[in-house]
Every structure is written in C-alpha cells, then in structure tokens.
Design a protein around this motif. Structure first.
Motif, PDB file in Angstrom:
ATOM      1  N   PRO A 187       0.820  -1.212   0.000  1.00 47.57           N
ATOM      2  CA  PRO A 187       0.000   0.000   0.000  1.00 47.57           C
ATOM      3  C   PRO A 187       0.858   1.268   0.000  1.00 47.57           C
ATOM      4  O   PRO A 187       1.926   1.314   0.600  1.00 47.57           O
ATOM      5  CB  PRO A 187      -0.791  -0.106   1.306  1.00 47.57           C
ATOM      6  CG  PRO A 187      -0.785  -1.558   1.633  1.00 47.57           C
ATOM      7  CD  PRO A 187       0.529  -2.081   1.135  1.00 47.57           C
ATOM      8  N   LEU A 188       0.363   2.270  -0.697  1.00 48.78           N
ATOM      9  CA  LEU A 188       1.080   3.530  -0.862  1.00 48.78           C
ATOM     10  C   LEU A 188       0.268   4.658  -0.234  1.00 48.78           C
ATOM     11  O   LEU A 188      -0.872   4.903  -0.622  1.00 48.78           O
ATOM     12  CB  LEU A 188       1.289   3.799  -2.351  1.00 48.78           C
ATOM     13  CG  LEU A 188       1.889   5.130  -2.746  1.00 48.78           C
ATOM     14  CD1 LEU A 188       3.338   5.226  -2.268  1.00 48.78           C
ATOM     15  CD2 LEU A 188       1.817   5.292  -4.258  1.00 48.78           C
ATOM     16  N   LEU A 189       0.854   5.315   0.739  1.00 45.90           N
ATOM     17  CA  LEU A 189       0.202   6.444   1.394  1.00 45.90           C
ATOM     18  C   LEU A 189       0.990   7.706   1.077  1.00 45.90           C
ATOM     19  O   LEU A 189       2.186   7.790   1.370  1.00 45.90           O
ATOM     20  CB  LEU A 189       0.145   6.233   2.908  1.00 45.90           C
ATOM     21  CG  LEU A 189      -0.466   7.356   3.746  1.00 45.90           C
ATOM     22  CD1 LEU A 189      -1.910   7.624   3.339  1.00 45.90           C
ATOM     23  CD2 LEU A 189      -0.380   7.009   5.227  1.00 45.90           C
ATOM     24  N   VAL A 190       0.320   8.667   0.447  1.00 48.24           N
ATOM     25  CA  VAL A 190       0.939   9.948   0.115  1.00 48.24           C
ATOM     26  C   VAL A 190       0.385  10.986   1.088  1.00 48.24           C
ATOM     27  O   VAL A 190      -0.824  11.207   1.133  1.00 48.24           O
ATOM     28  CB  VAL A 190       0.634  10.366  -1.340  1.00 48.24           C
ATOM     29  CG1 VAL A 190       1.235  11.729  -1.643  1.00 48.24           C
ATOM     30  CG2 VAL A 190       1.140   9.306  -2.318  1.00 48.24           C
ATOM     31  N   VAL A 230      -4.273   9.389  -0.722  1.00 51.04           N
ATOM     32  CA  VAL A 230      -3.659  10.692  -0.475  1.00 51.04           C
ATOM     33  C   VAL A 230      -4.395  11.311   0.708  1.00 51.04           C
ATOM     34  O   VAL A 230      -5.621  11.387   0.703  1.00 51.04           O
ATOM     35  CB  VAL A 230      -3.770  11.614  -1.710  1.00 51.04           C
ATOM     36  CG1 VAL A 230      -3.275  13.008  -1.378  1.00 51.04           C
ATOM     37  CG2 VAL A 230      -3.008  11.035  -2.886  1.00 51.04           C
ATOM     38  N   LEU A 231      -3.626  11.707   1.704  1.00 50.74           N
ATOM     39  CA  LEU A 231      -4.223  12.361   2.864  1.00 50.74           C
ATOM     40  C   LEU A 231      -3.591  13.732   3.062  1.00 50.74           C
ATOM     41  O   LEU A 231      -2.380  13.835   3.232  1.00 50.74           O
ATOM     42  CB  LEU A 231      -3.991  11.539   4.131  1.00 50.74           C
ATOM     43  CG  LEU A 231      -4.904  10.352   4.347  1.00 50.74           C
ATOM     44  CD1 LEU A 231      -4.457   9.537   5.553  1.00 50.74           C
ATOM     45  CD2 LEU A 231      -6.331  10.813   4.553  1.00 50.74           C
ATOM     46  N   PRO A 232      -4.400  14.780   3.011  1.00 52.93           N
ATOM     47  CA  PRO A 232      -3.889  16.109   3.332  1.00 52.93           C
ATOM     48  C   PRO A 232      -3.723  16.214   4.846  1.00 52.93           C
ATOM     49  O   PRO A 232      -4.634  15.859   5.592  1.00 52.93           O
ATOM     50  CB  PRO A 232      -4.964  17.056   2.811  1.00 52.93           C
ATOM     51  CG  PRO A 232      -6.201  16.236   2.701  1.00 52.93           C
ATOM     52  CD  PRO A 232      -5.796  14.808   2.587  1.00 52.93           C
ATOM     53  N   ILE A 233      -2.552  16.649   5.288  1.00 49.36           N
ATOM     54  CA  ILE A 233      -2.297  16.745   6.723  1.00 49.36           C
ATOM     55  C   ILE A 233      -1.609  18.061   7.071  1.00 49.36           C
ATOM     56  O   ILE A 233      -1.063  18.739   6.209  1.00 49.36           O
ATOM     57  CB  ILE A 233      -1.421  15.579   7.244  1.00 49.36           C
ATOM     58  CG1 ILE A 233      -0.001  15.673   6.685  1.00 49.36           C
ATOM     59  CG2 ILE A 233      -2.040  14.233   6.954  1.00 49.36           C
ATOM     60  CD1 ILE A 233       1.004  14.789   7.391  1.00 49.36           C
ATOM     61  N   SER A 281      -6.795  16.659  -4.879  1.00 42.75           N
ATOM     62  CA  SER A 281      -7.075  16.306  -6.277  1.00 42.75           C
ATOM     63  C   SER A 281      -5.943  16.735  -7.205  1.00 42.75           C
ATOM     64  O   SER A 281      -5.606  16.024  -8.152  1.00 42.75           O
ATOM     65  CB  SER A 281      -8.410  16.896  -6.733  1.00 42.75           C
ATOM     66  OG  SER A 281      -8.404  18.294  -6.607  1.00 42.75           O
ATOM     67  N   GLU A 282      -5.343  17.868  -6.917  1.00 42.78           N
ATOM     68  CA  GLU A 282      -4.212  18.320  -7.735  1.00 42.78           C
ATOM     69  C   GLU A 282      -3.011  17.387  -7.567  1.00 42.78           C
ATOM     70  O   GLU A 282      -2.324  17.064  -8.536  1.00 42.78           O
ATOM     71  CB  GLU A 282      -3.814  19.745  -7.360  1.00 42.78           C
ATOM     72  CG  GLU A 282      -2.689  20.302  -8.216  1.00 42.78           C
ATOM     73  CD  GLU A 282      -2.272  21.713  -7.819  1.00 42.78           C
ATOM     74  OE1 GLU A 282      -1.347  22.224  -8.460  1.00 42.78           O
ATOM     75  OE2 GLU A 282      -2.847  22.293  -6.875  1.00 42.78           O
ATOM     76  N   LEU A 283      -2.784  16.926  -6.356  1.00 38.92           N
ATOM     77  CA  LEU A 283      -1.683  15.999  -6.101  1.00 38.92           C
ATOM     78  C   LEU A 283      -1.912  14.671  -6.816  1.00 38.92           C
ATOM     79  O   LEU A 283      -0.989  14.117  -7.422  1.00 38.92           O
ATOM     80  CB  LEU A 283      -1.538  15.778  -4.591  1.00 38.92           C
ATOM     81  CG  LEU A 283      -0.279  15.122  -4.101  1.00 38.92           C
ATOM     82  CD1 LEU A 283       0.964  15.853  -4.571  1.00 38.92           C
ATOM     83  CD2 LEU A 283      -0.283  15.040  -2.587  1.00 38.92           C
TER      84      LEU A 283
END
Length: 80
Positions: free
Chosen positions: A21-24, A56-59, A38-40
C-alpha cells in the motif's frame, strides 16, 4: 512534483513496490497556497495506479490535522 512523480512511477514500474500500500501525505495544508488532494493525485498521476492500493491524505503536522486518519489507514492496511 515532477521529480516525485518520476521517482514514484519508477518504483511502480520496476515492481519493487509490488502490492505494498502507498500512502501519500500532503503536508503543510496549513500554509497558503498548498497543493490540494485532487491536484496531487493529478500531478502524480495516481489515477493510473491500479495494482497498488493508495491513498492521499492532506495533513498538517503542525496542527495535528488528519494524523489520526494516517494511523487508521496504516493500521487497516497492516491487517489486510
């Protein structure tokens, strides 16, 4: 972001990640301007990643925003 995209897809293409799994984490959302989720996804071309589960999680590490979601996602992926 172009370098990150290039390196990410190099790892994906050579199979070294496999189905890991890949978490950005999109850190610094407390700063304006910042790259949105969404841009990422678009810039890293994650839409085309189908064999590897990703999120993708914004933090904001500074404000502890969404850090609980990071732990939850990592825990869920470890169980599957």
């Amino acid at each position: 972001l172009p370098t990150a995209k290039k390196e990410l897809h190099k790892l994906l293409d050579d199979g070294s990640i496999g189905s890991t799994p890949l978490l950005v984490l999109a850190n610094k959302i407390d700063i304006t301007p910042h790259v949105g989720e969404s841009e990422l996804i678009e810039k890293l071309q994650l839409n085309y990643v189908i064999e590897t589960p990703w999120m993708v999680l914004p933090i904001s590490a500074l404000h502890l925003t969404n850090l609980d979601q990071v732990v939850e996602w990592l825990t869920a992926q470890g169980k599957s």
